[in-house]
Design a protein around this motif. Sequence first.
Motif: not given
Length: 196
Positions: A21, A25, A177
């Motif tokens: 994750k 990001w 996403y």
Amino acid sequence: MDMVAKSFGEENNTGGIHPLKFALWLLIISIIMMFAAFTSAYLVRRAEGNWLEFDLPNILLINTVIIALSSVTMQLAHNAAAQDNIARLRLMLYLTFGLGVAFLVGQWNGWAELVNNNVYFGGESSNPSGSFMYVLTGVHGFHLITGLIYLGAVILSSLRYRVHSKSMLRIQLCTIYWHFLGGLWLYLYIFLRLNH
């Protein structure tokens, strides 16, 4: 099932953000910075003059609706996985994939409309306004293709029963996403409408 989760890195007992994750990001932030640079350059170049004015392809509005719908189906897929509704999960993933492909076909048709209106990416007959149009929509389209590739991997995982309430990482990453791509397109569409 726990072994599958551990092998994919589902469990993260440190209390922090999962490494995948975090990487996602970072990718999203880098894409935002890239498009901020593109749109800033667009405004600066437009202010310099020699800017061809042309009508935006009508398909862009249709594509905006398509990508918004795909964001809805992606969220419904995520919700279905959390509820262990595997049949609905797969259906929503298929719909999201189909809408993503429809979006890309729309982009291709939009480019064809630009060419028919003598708006080119490069060459003697090109203008910076047309070049920016191709770059903005093309780079977004490239990122949508990467989203479709990952979505395809999530679909395959769902067919192997590896996406469910106890194994959510794959679909969480894909959903984040996909929503980002939808938001990015909405930004580009509004930007082009206001500044074209």
